[in-house]
Design a protein around this motif. Sequence first.
Motif, PDB file in Angstrom:
ATOM      1  N   LYS A 192       0.826  -1.210   0.000  1.00  0.00           N
ATOM      2  CA  LYS A 192       0.000   0.000   0.000  1.00  0.00           C
ATOM      3  C   LYS A 192       0.863   1.264   0.000  1.00  0.00           C
ATOM      4  CE  LYS A 192      -0.706  -0.332   5.025  1.00  0.00           C
ATOM      5  NZ  LYS A 192      -0.271  -1.737   5.165  1.00  0.00           N
ATOM      6  N   CYS A 193       2.061   1.158   0.549  1.00  0.00           N
ATOM      7  CA  CYS A 193       2.972   2.311   0.564  1.00  0.00           C
ATOM      8  C   CYS A 193       3.510   2.586  -0.836  1.00  0.00           C
ATOM      9  CB  CYS A 193       4.129   2.066   1.524  1.00  0.00           C
ATOM     10  SG  CYS A 193       3.627   1.601   3.193  1.00  0.00           S
ATOM     11  N   ARG A 194       3.895   1.528  -1.535  1.00  0.00           N
ATOM     12  CA  ARG A 194       4.455   1.689  -2.881  1.00  0.00           C
ATOM     13  C   ARG A 194       3.415   2.184  -3.889  1.00  0.00           C
ATOM     14  NH1 ARG A 194       7.633  -2.785  -0.953  1.00  0.00           N
ATOM     15  NH2 ARG A 194       6.004  -4.292  -1.484  1.00  0.00           N
ATOM     16  N   SER A 195       2.145   1.838  -3.645  1.00  0.00           N
ATOM     17  CA  SER A 195       1.091   2.242  -4.582  1.00  0.00           C
ATOM     18  C   SER A 195       0.458   3.584  -4.217  1.00  0.00           C
ATOM     19  CB  SER A 195       0.001   1.164  -4.642  1.00  0.00           C
ATOM     20  OG  SER A 195      -0.594   0.974  -3.370  1.00  0.00           O
ATOM     21  N   PHE A 196       0.915   4.162  -3.116  1.00  0.00           N
ATOM     22  CA  PHE A 196       0.368   5.452  -2.676  1.00  0.00           C
ATOM     23  C   PHE A 196       1.062   6.574  -3.458  1.00  0.00           C
ATOM     24  CE2 PHE A 196       0.551   9.016   0.539  1.00  0.00           C
ATOM     25  CZ  PHE A 196      -0.785   9.354   0.452  1.00  0.00           C
ATOM     26  N   ASN A 197       0.409   7.047  -4.510  1.00  0.00           N
ATOM     27  CA  ASN A 197       1.079   8.000  -5.408  1.00  0.00           C
ATOM     28  C   ASN A 197       0.382   9.350  -5.521  1.00  0.00           C
ATOM     29  OD1 ASN A 197      -1.176   7.235  -6.811  1.00  0.00           O
ATOM     30  ND2 ASN A 197      -0.099   6.602  -8.673  1.00  0.00           N
ATOM     31  N   ARG A 198      -0.665   9.576  -4.746  1.00  0.00           N
ATOM     32  CA  ARG A 198      -1.372  10.852  -4.866  1.00  0.00           C
ATOM     33  C   ARG A 198      -0.452  12.055  -4.616  1.00  0.00           C
ATOM     34  NH1 ARG A 198      -6.536  13.217  -1.418  1.00  0.00           N
ATOM     35  NH2 ARG A 198      -7.422  14.497  -3.083  1.00  0.00           N
ATOM     36  N   PRO A 199       0.391  12.045  -3.573  1.00  0.00           N
ATOM     37  CA  PRO A 199       1.286  13.189  -3.385  1.00  0.00           C
ATOM     38  C   PRO A 199       2.209  13.423  -4.582  1.00  0.00           C
ATOM     39  CG  PRO A 199       1.208  11.874  -1.396  1.00  0.00           C
ATOM     40  CD  PRO A 199       0.515  11.082  -2.460  1.00  0.00           C
ATOM     41  N   ASN A 200       2.703  12.347  -5.188  1.00  0.00           N
ATOM     42  CA  ASN A 200       3.601  12.500  -6.337  1.00  0.00           C
ATOM     43  C   ASN A 200       2.892  13.125  -7.520  1.00  0.00           C
ATOM     44  OD1 ASN A 200       5.697  11.338  -4.880  1.00  0.00           O
ATOM     45  ND2 ASN A 200       5.197   9.260  -5.554  1.00  0.00           N
ATOM     46  N   ILE A 201       1.640  12.760  -7.712  1.00  0.00           N
ATOM     47  CA  ILE A 201       0.861  13.342  -8.816  1.00  0.00           C
ATOM     48  C   ILE A 201       0.688  14.843  -8.600  1.00  0.00           C
ATOM     49  CG2 ILE A 201      -1.412  13.378  -9.913  1.00  0.00           C
ATOM     50  CD1 ILE A 201      -1.599  10.372  -9.330  1.00  0.00           C
ATOM     51  N   LEU A 202       0.347  15.223  -7.365  1.00  0.00           N
ATOM     52  CA  LEU A 202       0.168  16.644  -7.063  1.00  0.00           C
ATOM     53  C   LEU A 202       1.473  17.416  -7.206  1.00  0.00           C
ATOM     54  CD1 LEU A 202      -2.150  16.351  -3.919  1.00  0.00           C
ATOM     55  CD2 LEU A 202      -2.826  17.026  -6.235  1.00  0.00           C
ATOM     56  N   LYS A 203       2.583  16.790  -6.829  1.00  0.00           N
ATOM     57  CA  LYS A 203       3.884  17.455  -6.992  1.00  0.00           C
ATOM     58  C   LYS A 203       4.204  17.666  -8.464  1.00  0.00           C
ATOM     59  CE  LYS A 203       5.801  15.635  -2.677  1.00  0.00           C
ATOM     60  NZ  LYS A 203       6.736  14.690  -2.043  1.00  0.00           N
ATOM     61  N   GLU A 204       3.921  16.666  -9.291  1.00  0.00           N
ATOM     62  CA  GLU A 204       4.147  16.791 -10.729  1.00  0.00           C
ATOM     63  C   GLU A 204       3.299  17.902 -11.336  1.00  0.00           C
ATOM     64  OE1 GLU A 204       3.341  12.933 -12.278  1.00  0.00           O
ATOM     65  OE2 GLU A 204       5.142  12.008 -11.399  1.00  0.00           O
ATOM     66  N   GLN A 205       2.095  18.094 -10.775  1.00  0.00           N
ATOM     67  CA  GLN A 205       1.206  19.145 -11.266  1.00  0.00           C
ATOM     68  C   GLN A 205       1.567  20.519 -10.690  1.00  0.00           C
ATOM     69  OE1 GLN A 205      -2.602  17.620 -10.035  1.00  0.00           O
ATOM     70  NE2 GLN A 205      -2.794  16.230 -11.798  1.00  0.00           N
ATOM     71  N   GLY A 206       2.467  20.520  -9.708  1.00  0.00           N
ATOM     72  CA  GLY A 206       2.902  21.773  -9.100  1.00  0.00           C
ATOM     73  C   GLY A 206       1.934  22.358  -8.101  1.00  0.00           C
ATOM     74  N   VAL A 207       0.987  21.540  -7.594  1.00  0.00           N
ATOM     75  CA  VAL A 207      -0.029  22.077  -6.690  1.00  0.00           C
ATOM     76  C   VAL A 207       0.017  21.417  -5.307  1.00  0.00           C
ATOM     77  CG1 VAL A 207      -1.586  22.731  -8.566  1.00  0.00           C
ATOM     78  CG2 VAL A 207      -1.779  20.445  -7.548  1.00  0.00           C
ATOM     79  N   TYR A 208       1.090  20.731  -4.978  1.00  0.00           N
ATOM     80  CA  TYR A 208       1.205  20.057  -3.689  1.00  0.00           C
ATOM     81  C   TYR A 208       1.389  21.099  -2.585  1.00  0.00           C
ATOM     82  CZ  TYR A 208       2.927  16.717  -0.168  1.00  0.00           C
ATOM     83  OH  TYR A 208       3.098  15.958   0.966  1.00  0.00           O
ATOM     84  N   PRO A 209       0.438  21.197  -1.626  1.00  0.00           N
ATOM     85  CA  PRO A 209       0.486  22.299  -0.666  1.00  0.00           C
ATOM     86  C   PRO A 209       1.126  21.981   0.679  1.00  0.00           C
ATOM     87  CG  PRO A 209      -1.658  21.268  -0.573  1.00  0.00           C
ATOM     88  CD  PRO A 209      -0.827  20.457  -1.550  1.00  0.00           C
ATOM     89  N   TYR A 210       1.654  20.765   0.844  1.00  0.00           N
ATOM     90  CA  TYR A 210       2.073  20.317   2.171  1.00  0.00           C
ATOM     91  C   TYR A 210       3.600  20.245   2.295  1.00  0.00           C
ATOM     92  CZ  TYR A 210      -2.804  18.946   1.749  1.00  0.00           C
ATOM     93  OH  TYR A 210      -4.155  18.955   1.511  1.00  0.00           O
ATOM     94  N   PHE A 211       4.073  20.310   3.512  1.00  0.00           N
ATOM     95  CA  PHE A 211       5.509  20.208   3.832  1.00  0.00           C
ATOM     96  C   PHE A 211       6.342  21.270   3.099  1.00  0.00           C
ATOM     97  CE2 PHE A 211       3.768  15.942   4.552  1.00  0.00           C
ATOM     98  CZ  PHE A 211       4.219  15.683   5.830  1.00  0.00           C
TER      99      PHE A 211
END
Length: 396
Positions: free
Chosen positions: A6-25
């Motif tokens: 489940k950790c390896r398949s958890f990709n939502r943060p990576n998608i948001l980072k690629e889109q440039g809209v990741y608001p966390y950390f």
Amino acid sequence: MDIFEKCRSFNRPNILKEQGVYPYFRPISGSEGPLVTMEGKSVIMAGSNNYLDLTNHPKVKEAAIKAIEQYGTSCSGSRFLTGTIDLHNEMEQEIAGFMGKESALLFSTGFQTGQGVITPLVGKGDYIFSDKDNHASIVAGNMLATSKNAIIERYKHKDMNDLERRLSKISRDVGKLIVTDGVFSTDGDIAQLDIITSLAKEYNAKVIIDDAHSFGVIGSGGKGTGHYFGVQDDIDLVMCTFSKTLASIGGFVAGDESVINYLKHKSPALIYSASPSPGSVASALAALKILKQNPNLPSKVCANANKVRNGLRDLGFNVLEGQTAIVPIIIGEDEKTFAIWKMLYDEGIFVNAFVSPTTPPGMQMLRTSFMASHEEEHLDFIIDTFKKVGRKTDLI
């Protein structure tokens, strides 16, 4: 099955980072009042819990430095054994006096306080009545309490009829705790403590509140939700964190001396954790003294928040009602929330994005919060920028 799959398949943060809209950390490299430096640029901070803006106050920083020089960086033990210093005792006395309670006890974090207070007080067959929107620290304390066969009743958010319905089903002879946030951290709304304390008397229950977002913001002199409603004497225990108004890290509970003494000797979260560090206690103590000397500071926090709350509502934004430092703006979709967050950030404003599953469907929001040190020019810029972004995205 590989438990890490489940950790390896958890990709939502990576998608948001690629889109440039990741608001966390997002790292902050410098801070001075309501302005912070992020990624090399100055940004208006409209998402901090530093309500009185005391984290950079000279007296707070000086107190931390002096404490480190005298005691070192750590107490190197639990309060129960070798980890108590005179600063802990002084802070507990000051907190108890400020809150109008007999005694107080410090914990190493605010999150730990919820676990450290709730769990030791209940046993088999006792009931905990908990608002469904309570903070995760209370939820964690409730979950630990179930290991002792306590029973959790989660009443509908601020629904006093539902609370009374649940209380009325339980014998007066059964142990009962009502636990609630004072100000709820997501929506910024206030628990109805006048009704809660009345119901507690009627049904022989005890009341615990978490004043994390109330302390230093509402109530006479910033003394919290109990003072806001004039029922402080009817609240049995008040929990709080240092990490907001008190410009540090740690937590406390205040109440009757007998209860505090029991927790000192029965709370695993206290006994098995290293005690709050000298620097953190000293800075919180200095912040408390500043609050006591400046009892009008909380009204400035709320006035700043109200200006933005009213300004955005007048523009047509869906702004939740409130009277505290927290101003939530409902966006309604995950993707749109992230997109608008990024547009505001690019314009020089940092806010917090709350999306599912943190919020229910349709309630995704940008949560803003305000400090006593926000100036009119900051607030006007925030309102004007929301107006610009809101029209561009057809939100207004």
